[in-house]
Design a protein around this motif. Sequence first.
Motif, short mmCIF file in Angstrom:
data_model
loop_
_atom_site.label_atom_id
_atom_site.label_comp_id
_atom_site.label_asym_id
_atom_site.label_seq_id
_atom_site.Cartn_x
_atom_site.Cartn_y
_atom_site.Cartn_z
N GLY A 231 -1.85 5.89 -2.47
CA GLY A 231 -2.59 4.68 -2.81
C GLY A 231 -2.78 3.75 -1.64
N ASN A 232 -3.48 2.67 -1.90
CA ASN A 232 -3.78 1.64 -0.90
C ASN A 232 -3.51 0.28 -1.53
OD1 ASN A 232 -5.77 -0.35 0.55
ND2 ASN A 232 -5.63 1.41 1.91
N LEU A 233 -2.93 -0.62 -0.76
CA LEU A 233 -2.52 -1.91 -1.31
C LEU A 233 -3.69 -2.77 -1.78
CD1 LEU A 233 0.38 -2.95 1.11
CD2 LEU A 233 0.54 -2.00 -1.21
N SER A 234 -4.90 -2.40 -1.41
CA SER A 234 -6.07 -3.16 -1.88
C SER A 234 -6.53 -2.72 -3.26
CB SER A 234 -7.22 -3.02 -0.88
OG SER A 234 -7.64 -1.66 -0.80
N GLY A 235 -6.00 -1.61 -3.77
CA GLY A 235 -6.45 -1.07 -5.06
C GLY A 235 -5.85 -1.80 -6.24
N GLU B 189 -2.85 0.07 -7.85
CA GLU B 189 -1.64 -0.07 -7.03
C GLU B 189 -1.02 -1.46 -7.22
OE1 GLU B 189 -4.31 2.91 -4.87
OE2 GLU B 189 -4.51 1.19 -6.21
N LYS B 190 -1.88 -2.49 -7.20
CA LYS B 190 -1.37 -3.86 -7.40
C LYS B 190 -0.75 -4.02 -8.78
CE LYS B 190 -4.61 -6.21 -4.29
NZ LYS B 190 -5.76 -7.16 -4.21
N ASN B 191 -1.38 -3.41 -9.76
CA ASN B 191 -0.88 -3.49 -11.13
C ASN B 191 0.51 -2.85 -11.24
OD1 ASN B 191 -0.93 -4.04 -13.87
ND2 ASN B 191 -2.06 -2.19 -14.39
N ALA B 192 0.66 -1.67 -10.68
CA ALA B 192 1.95 -0.97 -10.73
C ALA B 192 3.03 -1.75 -9.99
CB ALA B 192 1.81 0.43 -10.14
#
Length: 376
Positions: free
Chosen positions: A349-353, A356-359
């Motif tokens: 993943g990528n921190l901008s996704g 990913e932020k949700n998890a």
Amino acid sequence: MDDLLELRQGIDEIDRQIVELFEKRMEISSRVAGYKIQTGKKILDKGREEEKIRALKQMTDDDFNRHGIEELFKQIMSMSRKLQYRLLAEKGVTGRLAFTQVENMGFDHARVVFQGTDGAYSQRAMETFFGEGVSSFHVDTWRDAMVAIQEGMADFAVLPIENSTAGIVSEVYDLLVEFDNYIVGEQIIRIENALMGLKGAELADIRTVYSHPQALMQSSRFLAEHRDWQIISIRNTAVAAKKVVDEQDKTQAAIAGKHAAKYYGLHILKDSLNDDKSNSTRFIVVTNQKIYRKEAKKVSVCFELPHESGSLFNILSHFIYNNLNMTKIESRPLEGRNWEYRFFVDFEGNLSGSSEKNALRGIAEEAINMRILGNY
């Protein structure tokens, strides 16, 4: 005797009702999320959940059912939280991760530190990643390398973190927690160990062999054929090679990479020592800044959990619910807390996704603590 078909029809009808009630519950949960968005309340209310489960367990006198009800409603509440986290993300309430996306890491003009000495596998990994002309210096220990980037003496450090045969480098995992440094890249190097000695030496001359403990482990089958040799662990394979050169004793040999033999002018006595011919080591590139690139595709995190049933499952379900592929999980013991552990997880993943932020938001709220180790 009961009719099996009728029993199954009864179960089917109950399951249909459970699904209808689950959907009603989740619809109300979405409205709760709306309230929390308006009021700024946290998603997880641990006290409320514990009180609710206690009340539900009291509704039955059967011990087996009481345990089942606890597990069932823990999962229902977990799904409810994940729905609320997703709805918050859709409303743009994602929280700040404190990491900055950059176009250029500055690899081209970097000063890099590695552990060991000239000829080490860490040097080879560094030159493969940054190029052979990179400005670099070496230090004695992995801790020294972490200090060097923390204090600004180097821009990046190259550290081994995992070998395909010997497993993780546990000290490096611990240093990632101790220091405020972050992973920004990785490099996998094929490990091709060889036995090397002074020019003119023969295999029959050897009495003492030096190498790093992992290299000795990776060459265990070959060493088992020479039980009369004294095997001595040393902090680095290239240091072992240098020791043989410095002491000029033809009864001594080192196990190291073939590039070390070339660098120090040693004679290869036996090639291809690895028990596993596909043996490789993964190195990480670390800096003291919270940065990542747009094309980064792996996230590393660590977290501690409540020492209670189901806590790890609940945390890992954030990856499942957000359709994120977890590629690795490791654990390390917590200092001063016997039989409790810190978990390290890599996922794609990528921190901008948004997923990913949700998890990560869910994990941060439900774990005792969570730290992002890097996106690379």
